[in-house]
Design a protein around this motif. Sequence first.
Motif, PDB file in Angstrom:
ATOM      1  N   MET A   1       0.834  -1.180   0.000  1.00 24.12           N
ATOM      2  CA  MET A   1       0.000   0.000   0.000  1.00 24.12           C
ATOM      3  C   MET A   1       0.885   1.252   0.000  1.00 24.12           C
ATOM      4  SD  MET A   1      -3.081   0.885   2.582  1.00 24.12           S
ATOM      5  CE  MET A   1      -3.116   2.515   3.241  1.00 24.12           C
ATOM      6  N   THR A   2       0.526   2.203  -0.801  1.00 27.73           N
ATOM      7  CA  THR A   2       1.273   3.443  -0.911  1.00 27.73           C
ATOM      8  C   THR A   2       0.979   4.354   0.272  1.00 27.73           C
ATOM      9  OG1 THR A   2       1.184   3.314  -3.307  1.00 27.73           O
ATOM     10  CG2 THR A   2       1.682   5.449  -2.371  1.00 27.73           C
ATOM     11  N   ARG A   3       2.020   4.880   0.863  1.00 26.67           N
ATOM     12  CA  ARG A   3       1.874   5.806   1.991  1.00 26.67           C
ATOM     13  C   ARG A   3       1.465   7.175   1.454  1.00 26.67           C
ATOM     14  NH1 ARG A   3       6.172   8.835   5.017  1.00 26.67           N
ATOM     15  NH2 ARG A   3       5.027   9.712   6.747  1.00 26.67           N
ATOM     16  N   MET A   4       0.416   7.750   2.036  1.00 26.62           N
ATOM     17  CA  MET A   4      -0.055   9.071   1.647  1.00 26.62           C
ATOM     18  C   MET A   4       0.535  10.110   2.598  1.00 26.62           C
ATOM     19  SD  MET A   4      -1.988   8.439  -0.979  1.00 26.62           S
ATOM     20  CE  MET A   4      -3.195   9.719  -1.310  1.00 26.62           C
ATOM     21  N   VAL A   5       0.972  11.240   2.021  1.00 22.36           N
ATOM     22  CA  VAL A   5       1.547  12.326   2.813  1.00 22.36           C
ATOM     23  C   VAL A   5       0.829  13.627   2.479  1.00 22.36           C
ATOM     24  CG1 VAL A   5       3.815  11.240   3.056  1.00 22.36           C
ATOM     25  CG2 VAL A   5       3.372  12.737   1.111  1.00 22.36           C
ATOM     26  N   GLN A   6       0.847  14.553   3.416  1.00 25.84           N
ATOM     27  CA  GLN A   6       0.178  15.842   3.220  1.00 25.84           C
ATOM     28  C   GLN A   6       1.042  16.753   2.365  1.00 25.84           C
ATOM     29  OE1 GLN A   6      -1.263  17.761   6.789  1.00 25.84           O
ATOM     30  NE2 GLN A   6      -1.042  19.768   5.850  1.00 25.84           N
ATOM     31  N   MET A  51      -3.779  15.119   0.451  1.00 28.27           N
ATOM     32  CA  MET A  51      -2.833  14.025   0.593  1.00 28.27           C
ATOM     33  C   MET A  51      -2.484  13.449  -0.780  1.00 28.27           C
ATOM     34  SD  MET A  51      -2.846  14.009   3.950  1.00 28.27           S
ATOM     35  CE  MET A  51      -2.080  12.476   4.460  1.00 28.27           C
ATOM     36  N   VAL A  52      -1.199  13.119  -0.969  1.00 27.77           N
ATOM     37  CA  VAL A  52      -0.723  12.511  -2.216  1.00 27.77           C
ATOM     38  C   VAL A  52       0.167  11.324  -1.869  1.00 27.77           C
ATOM     39  CG1 VAL A  52      -0.827  14.670  -3.523  1.00 27.77           C
ATOM     40  CG2 VAL A  52       1.303  14.035  -2.372  1.00 27.77           C
ATOM     41  N   PRO A  53       0.345  10.394  -2.817  1.00 25.66           N
ATOM     42  CA  PRO A  53       1.292   9.303  -2.569  1.00 25.66           C
ATOM     43  C   PRO A  53       2.687   9.873  -2.318  1.00 25.66           C
ATOM     44  CG  PRO A  53      -0.075   8.818  -4.479  1.00 25.66           C
ATOM     45  CD  PRO A  53      -0.346  10.248  -4.090  1.00 25.66           C
ATOM     46  N   GLU A  54       3.395   9.294  -1.374  1.00 25.35           N
ATOM     47  CA  GLU A  54       4.698   9.816  -0.955  1.00 25.35           C
ATOM     48  C   GLU A  54       5.654  10.016  -2.133  1.00 25.35           C
ATOM     49  OE1 GLU A  54       7.750   9.046   2.708  1.00 25.35           O
ATOM     50  OE2 GLU A  54       6.796   7.282   1.823  1.00 25.35           O
TER      51      GLU A  54
END
Length: 77
Positions: A1-6, A51-54
């Motif tokens: 799973m892709t980590r989402m970041v702000q 939020m976007v994928p890291e």
Amino acid sequence: MTRMVQVAMAGDVTEAEELQTILRSAGIESELESAVEHDPLGSEDAPQKVMVPEETFEAAQHAIEALTEPEEIVDEA
């Protein structure tokens, strides 16, 4: 799973959706997340985290900056 970041904080849902449109036009997927932990009314006026994928964080920052500050685009041309 892709980590989402702000990548950004929007003042409300409308502003957040505008940022999502910018990101989508750059080919970057994004999600909105309420910045308020307990918002029982789901208020449209509540601040939103974008939020976007890291792995797309840097590209997302550039896309938002380029499309929200038109004077910089003119300066670079």
